[in-house]
Write a protein that holds these residues in place. Structure first.
Motif, PDB file in Angstrom:
ATOM      1  N   LEU A 122      -1.880   0.643  -4.601  1.00 32.38           N
ATOM      2  CA  LEU A 122      -1.017   1.802  -4.791  1.00 32.38           C
ATOM      3  C   LEU A 122      -1.709   2.881  -5.620  1.00 32.38           C
ATOM      4  N   THR A 123      -1.551   4.127  -5.200  1.00 31.80           N
ATOM      5  CA  THR A 123      -2.178   5.269  -5.868  1.00 31.80           C
ATOM      6  C   THR A 123      -1.109   6.278  -6.289  1.00 31.80           C
ATOM      7  N   ASN A 181      -4.554  11.242   1.517  1.00 30.83           N
ATOM      8  CA  ASN A 181      -3.373  11.623   0.752  1.00 30.83           C
ATOM      9  C   ASN A 181      -3.529  12.973   0.055  1.00 30.83           C
ATOM     10  N   ALA A 227       1.956   6.812  -4.027  1.00 36.37           N
ATOM     11  CA  ALA A 227       3.117   5.924  -4.149  1.00 36.37           C
ATOM     12  C   ALA A 227       4.048   6.401  -5.263  1.00 36.37           C
ATOM     13  N   ASN A 264       0.845  -1.188   0.000  1.00 34.43           N
ATOM     14  CA  ASN A 264       0.000   0.000   0.000  1.00 34.43           C
ATOM     15  C   ASN A 264       0.883   1.243   0.000  1.00 34.43           C
ATOM     16  N   ASP A 265       0.270   2.407  -0.059  1.00 34.17           N
ATOM     17  CA  ASP A 265       1.024   3.655  -0.167  1.00 34.17           C
ATOM     18  C   ASP A 265       1.983   3.869   0.998  1.00 34.17           C
TER      19      ASP A 265
END
Length: 573
Positions: free
Chosen positions: A349-350, A381, A353, A324-325
């Motif tokens: 992940l976005t 985020n 990341a 994950n981030d």
């Protein structure tokens, strides 16, 4: 006061050319030489002498004598685009009569290995150290025996992925003895290779440094362990579908003996956290780690490994779905030397990341994040994303199959990564009327843009010149003649254009591109049902730079017409 014209000698200009071409991506070096060669006859002569590699295709065969005279210092030839076995034998004979100091030869994607041509070639050219014959349809004992007997100085041999193979154990053992200088071998897809054969290969090859053996299911962990103990100088190992449970087995004990091991690829293997932790404790000098498709390990194991291997330059964690981030925030602090990373199919992940990696990894130039959650808005985020600034080091960004991506995301990336040379947005169906023109304006160095399968994309707005764009893939997109009109006026340096299955494109739009893009070498019109078949005849003659044309539906080419097109330098298929 009289002035004297100052003219630098060729040796000085050669040094300048080498500096200019080596300062950019290797694959684009020849593009720089082409531009320099247009300045003057002196520059043309110098750039011709600097060219070291060349790809020969069917359409170039009639001009070979002139090409060989033009480029006298070639050391690497790629013959994978020669489609006829007879042509290939004749070509090798012709090459053997040229005074090239050849070191590398690629004969991949052929039906058979051209033994007749190679026999004459080997007698006259004795400098060859690298031979690539991958994806050969039929590979036999005679082929491998021939290579062993006629090219005894080979250091690199690639016989990977033959389609039909009939080779015996005795022949492979003989090859390892007759090729004593081997440093790199790729026998992927040679299903018959077992522990004994691999052991003899390592034992007999004193200088062996790199081994690639994917899809060799008869090689076991124990077999690998025994073999690599015979060759402690190994620097790179690539195997797949292994089962690595812990740090107290033969495989691990042998692996850590390789004190110079800088690259390990264990794609699609079962790997336990215990194994990764044990490797971490030994402090191997890894520069490249590939765990693509691997399973069985968790964040605990990868954290332990990366925190102890802090000089990695290339990392592939594709399919690591647990990431994950916030994991990326921790891991990125260990990866300050990172140059490329693949974290595709990590759905947790976005954007966060992505921005974390490029911010903390100052050398990072290539990111692959396909099938992730790039573009997905995360409340936790959103504030932090505002703090990220321009990152000039990123050159390649692959974001294919990210369904969350929207137009505003693409514009944001363009602002933050202004030096992108490759941008892949294929199958990002959330992109609709995105102003790609603004992206190209902000990223003025883009050479390769992939918008394939962006079905919502209808129009490309470009009201300025895009001089650097060389490869544009619009296949299966919704673009029409209006877009082609803009492309034809803006992208005058375009080399490759893919319009496959663009159902709204017509002959009018295609003609505009062909007329105005004066450097165009390849165009794909496969499935373009509104493009008349007879447009092919005129296109070939309108654009003399064209080297390959994939015809629209309904086109039928006679042998005589195909030969006529080839005489004009264009392969029509």
């Amino acid at each position: 006061m009289a002035t004297t014209h100052l003219q630098l000698p060729d040796e000085c200009w050669e040094s300048v050319f080498k500096f200019l071409t080596n300062s950019d991506a290797g694959d684009n070096n020849h593009r720089h030489l082409e531009s320099l060669s247009a300045v003057s006859k002196q520059f043309l002569s110098i750039s011709n002498h600097l060219k070291r590699s060349f790809t020969i295709s069917d359409q170039a065969l009639p001009f070979l004598s002139r090409l060989f005279h033009r480029f006298p210092n070639l050391t690497s030839l790629n013959l994978t685009r020669i489609s006829n076995d007879t042509n290939l034998d004749a070509l090798l004979i012709q090459i053997s009569n040229s005074p090239f100091p050849l070191k590398s030869l690629n004969l991949s994607n052929q039906h058979t290995i051209p033994l007749n041509g190679l026999r004459i070639f080997s007698k006259k050219i004795t400098t060859l150290t690298s031979l690539t014959c991958s994806n050969i349809t039929s590979l036999r004992n005679n082929d491998t025996l021939f290579i062993s007997n006629f090219f005894p100085f080979l250091q690199q041999l690639d016989l990977s992925n033959p389609k039909d193979i009939q080779i015996t154990d005795i022949v492979v053992n003989s090859m390892s003895i007759k090729l004593p200088k081997l440093r790199k071998v790729n026998f992927s897809g040679h299903y018959y290779i077992n522990d004994t054969l691999f052991f003899h290969l390592c034992k007999n090859s004193e200088f062996l440094e790199e081994v690639v053996m994917f899809k060799c299911s008869f090689i076991t962990n124990h077999g690998i362990a025994s073999a690599i103990r015979e060759r402690p100088g190994l620097r790179s190992l690539s195997f797949n579908k292994l089962r690595l449970f812990g740090g107290n087995d033969n495989f691990f004990d042998s692996l850590v003996i390789l004190k110079g091991l800088t690259c390990i690829d264990l794609s699609y293997s079962y790997i336990s956290d215990e194994f990764l932790s044990a490797v971490a404790e030994k402090g191997l000098p890894l520069r490249k780690l590939v765990l693509q498709g691997c399973f069985g390990y968790s964040y605990v194991g990868i954290f332990c490994l990366l925190s102890n291997c802090r000089f990695l330059q290339h990392l592939d964690l594709q399919n690591a779905e647990f990431l994950n981030d916030w994991h990326v925030v921790e891991l990125s602090s260990f990866l300050t030397d990172l140059v490329s990373i693949n974290i595709s199919k990590c759905s947790g992940l976005t954007d966060f990341a992505l921005f974390t990696f490029v911010t903390k990894c100052a050398s990072l130039s290539e990111v692959r994040m396909e099938y992730t959650s790039i573009g997905k808005k995360c409340v936790e985020n959103s504030y932090t994303l505002m703090n990220f600034v321009v990152n000039p080091q990123l050159k390649s960004l692959r974001l294919a199959h990210n369904t969350w991506l929207r137009d505003e995301d693409i514009n944001k990336f363009a602002s933050i990564f202004p030096n992108l040379q490759l941008l892949d947005l294929s199958s990002c169906n959330g992109i609709s009327e995105v102003d790609i023109g603004q992206v190209l304006r902000k990223c003025s160095k883009i050479r390769h843009l992939n918008l394939a399968c962006c079905s919502g994309l209808k129009l490309l707005r470009m009201d300025f010149q895009v001089s650097t764009l060389e490869v544009l893939n619009l296949s299966e997109s919704g673009i029409d003649d209006r877009s082609l009109d803009m492309i034809s006026k803006s992208c005058f340096g375009l080399l490759q254009l893919d319009l496959a299955r663009c159902f709204d494109v017509t002959e009018k739009g295609v003609r505009q591109v062909v007329v105005n893009c004066t450097k165009l070498r390849e165009i794909n019109l496969h499935g373009c049902c509104k493009v008349a078949a007879d447009v092919v005849d005129s296109i070939v003659f309108i654009r003399p730079s064209l080297r390959k044309l994939t015809a629209p539906p309904g086109f039928h080419c006679s042998d005589s017409k195909r030969k006529l097109f080839l005489r004009h330098g264009c392969l029509v298929c």
